[in-house]
Design a protein around this motif. Structure first.
Motif, PDB file in Angstrom:
ATOM      1  N   ARG A 167       0.834  -1.193   0.000  1.00  0.00           N
ATOM      2  CA  ARG A 167       0.000   0.000   0.000  1.00  0.00           C
ATOM      3  C   ARG A 167       0.869   1.244   0.000  1.00  0.00           C
ATOM      4  N   LEU A 168       0.547   2.173  -0.846  1.00  0.00           N
ATOM      5  CA  LEU A 168       1.232   3.459  -0.903  1.00  0.00           C
ATOM      6  C   LEU A 168       0.162   4.529  -1.022  1.00  0.00           C
ATOM      7  N   GLU A 169       0.074   5.407  -0.028  1.00  0.00           N
ATOM      8  CA  GLU A 169      -0.979   6.407  -0.002  1.00  0.00           C
ATOM      9  C   GLU A 169      -0.402   7.748   0.425  1.00  0.00           C
ATOM     10  N   GLY A 170      -0.958   8.829  -0.114  1.00  0.00           N
ATOM     11  CA  GLY A 170      -0.548  10.152   0.325  1.00  0.00           C
ATOM     12  C   GLY A 170       0.165  10.946  -0.746  1.00  0.00           C
ATOM     13  N   ASP A 171       1.180  11.698  -0.320  1.00  0.00           N
ATOM     14  CA  ASP A 171       1.853  12.671  -1.176  1.00  0.00           C
ATOM     15  C   ASP A 171       3.077  12.043  -1.824  1.00  0.00           C
ATOM     16  N   TYR A 172       2.913  11.445  -2.991  1.00  0.00           N
ATOM     17  CA  TYR A 172       4.029  10.798  -3.664  1.00  0.00           C
ATOM     18  C   TYR A 172       3.864  10.921  -5.173  1.00  0.00           C
ATOM     19  N   VAL A 173       4.948  10.673  -5.896  1.00  0.00           N
ATOM     20  CA  VAL A 173       4.897  10.545  -7.344  1.00  0.00           C
ATOM     21  C   VAL A 173       5.593   9.250  -7.726  1.00  0.00           C
ATOM     22  N   SER A 174       5.174   8.678  -8.828  1.00  0.00           N
ATOM     23  CA  SER A 174       5.792   7.450  -9.315  1.00  0.00           C
ATOM     24  C   SER A 174       5.538   7.327 -10.803  1.00  0.00           C
ATOM     25  N   GLY A 175       6.488   6.753 -11.518  1.00  0.00           N
ATOM     26  CA  GLY A 175       6.277   6.437 -12.913  1.00  0.00           C
ATOM     27  C   GLY A 175       5.324   5.261 -13.055  1.00  0.00           C
ATOM     28  N   PHE A 194      -2.326   1.813  -4.652  1.00  0.00           N
ATOM     29  CA  PHE A 194      -1.472   2.955  -4.954  1.00  0.00           C
ATOM     30  C   PHE A 194      -2.392   4.137  -5.213  1.00  0.00           C
ATOM     31  N   LEU A 195      -2.684   4.903  -4.174  1.00  0.00           N
ATOM     32  CA  LEU A 195      -3.606   6.023  -4.282  1.00  0.00           C
ATOM     33  C   LEU A 195      -2.920   7.288  -3.789  1.00  0.00           C
ATOM     34  N   SER A 196      -2.637   8.178  -4.702  1.00  0.00           N
ATOM     35  CA  SER A 196      -2.001   9.445  -4.358  1.00  0.00           C
ATOM     36  C   SER A 196      -3.062  10.525  -4.218  1.00  0.00           C
ATOM     37  N   ASP A 197      -2.916  11.372  -3.188  1.00  0.00           N
ATOM     38  CA  ASP A 197      -3.822  12.507  -3.058  1.00  0.00           C
ATOM     39  C   ASP A 197      -3.116  13.819  -3.422  1.00  0.00           C
ATOM     40  N   ARG A 198      -2.051  13.701  -4.194  1.00  0.00           N
ATOM     41  CA  ARG A 198      -1.272  14.866  -4.587  1.00  0.00           C
ATOM     42  C   ARG A 198      -2.028  15.662  -5.650  1.00  0.00           C
ATOM     43  N   LEU A 199      -2.356  16.927  -5.370  1.00  0.00           N
ATOM     44  CA  LEU A 199      -3.138  17.732  -6.302  1.00  0.00           C
ATOM     45  C   LEU A 199      -2.305  18.280  -7.444  1.00  0.00           C
TER      46      LEU A 199
END
Length: 397
Positions: A167-175, A194-199
């Motif tokens: 699980r990866l959640e929050g403020d991240y970036v990934s290819g 894999f759920l990012s909340d980065r706007l």
């Protein structure tokens, strides 16, 4: 006459007795004698975690304090699960006070890694020599940048033979490729989120074309959550934030869109044990960035349409489905009645939550008091249910 002591009892009897003690009581027992210390210390250090009620800027305590005082180095060989929930942990100094390996560690939760921690996190993963079964990262907002996941993804693949939960959640970036490679490399996966909340700049998105070309190894997946993108959507024709559709929507013919949709649905349909499905972009509605943003810029315009016309019926055999969350997807339709009826019939146990756009109810003016975004949650009896916007279907860890 022989004297029976705790140390002479069979291990299963010891374990039964110890299971009735609190951690405080076990800590007291560990100080009784050297013999008892050898019995109780491994149990005390089997599961190590920070208190869950940490204040945002609390004074240092918990796991990071144990590391600095030498406890982790002395007893790291006993740790089977490590859960760090802290705002004061710096990965580089934490690693300096950790043992060179964690030979029994199979469950790792880290809440607080941020920009600059990528190499240190990879080093920690490499010290888990038993083979990790569960890895959870909760990544905090950072004014200095966001966490870049790509390097850590390849370190996770080293645990391919054992990993069941990622699980990866929050403020991240990934290819897209590292995320897709995990699905191709981890045959024992049960949960993949894999759920990012980065706007700004978004987070990590699976590329639909990469999905089609890939051979996913995790056929027993039960939980899947990720943004899927790069799908042509010629069905979207409305103005977006006052601009022509072509500014925001991926170009392609209706046939190209239909073909790619169906190929992605076919891939997802192989997860016949799937219980939870989350697609799209889970926005933090309480953030100041969200309140200031033009909501049209948050919608995903290259994702799955999730309509019967686009091939949704290919998922009809996912009978174990219990929860479906569709975040900020552009469905490209005015009515969802046919799809709702299909979901009730095909997924009889599922609760479906949709955060979606009503272009007919709101304008592209960001100052409008009408919010064209909202929850429409349909229970399996067709009735509407109120949504808790702060809830997280994956917060049970």
């Amino acid at each position: 006459m022989d004297t029976t002591t705790l140390a002479t009892l069979p291990l299963e009897i010891q374990a039964m007795m110890i299971s009735h003690l609190s951690r405080h009581e076990m800590a007291v027992c560990a100080r009784v004698s050297q013999a008892w210390n050898k019995i109780f210390t491994p149990v005390l250090w089997r599961h190590v975690e920070d208190p869950l009620n940490n204040e945002k800027y609390r004074s240092m305590s918990g796991v990071d304090k144990a590391a600095i005082e030498g406890g982790l180095k002395r007893n790291g060989a006993f740790i089977q699960s490590l859960r760090i929930v802290t705002n004061r942990l710096y990965m580089d100094s934490f690693l300096e006070n950790c043992p060179p390996t964690f030979p029994l560690l199979t469950s790792l939760w880290i809440d607080g890694v941020t920009n600059g921690d990528e190499d240190d996190l990879t080093a920690l993963l490499n010290r888990c020599t038993a083979g990790l079964k569960k890895v959870v990262y909760c990544l905090r907002d950072s004014n200095s940048g966001c966490f870049e996941f790509d390097t850590a993804a390849w370190a996770l693949i080293e645990h391919a033979g054992t990993l069941e939960v990622v699980r990866l959640e929050g403020d991240y970036v990934s290819g897209a490729k590292p995320i897709n490679q995990l699905l191709c490399s981890l045959p024992n996966l049960k949960e993949f989120v894999f759920l990012s909340d980065r706007l700004v700049g978004r987070g990590g998105t699976l590329d639909a074309n990469e999905i089609v070309k890939s051979d996913w190894a995790c056929s027993d997946l039960e939980v899947f959550g990720c943004e899927i993108g790069n799908i042509p959507r010629p069905d979207i024709t409305r103005m977006i934030a006052g601009e022509p559709t072509s500014k925001r929507v991926k170009k392609g013919t209706p046939q190209e869109s239909m073909d790619l949709h169906r190929q992605v649905y076919t891939k997802l349909a192989k997860f016949t044990k799937l219980r939870k499905l989350s697609l799209g972009f889970p926005v933090n509605e309480n953030s100041s960035q969200y309140r200031r943003a033009n909501k049209d810029y948050l919608i995903q315009f290259d994702g799955l349409a999730m309509t019967l016309d686009s091939g949704l019926d290919l998922l009809k055999d996912l009978k174990e489905m219990e929860e479906v969350e569709l975040y900020f997807l552009e469905f490209g339709i005015r009515s969802y009645a046919e799809e709702e009826e299909w979901m009730k019939r095909s997924w009889p146990k599922a609760h479906v939550g949709r955060m979606y756009h009503f272009p007919e109810l709101g304008s592209d003016d960001t100052d409008s008091e009408d919010d064209p975004y909202g929850w429409d949650q349909c229970s399996n009896d067709g009735s509407s249910a109120e949504s808790d916007s702060d809830s997280n279907p994956y917060s049970d860890y």
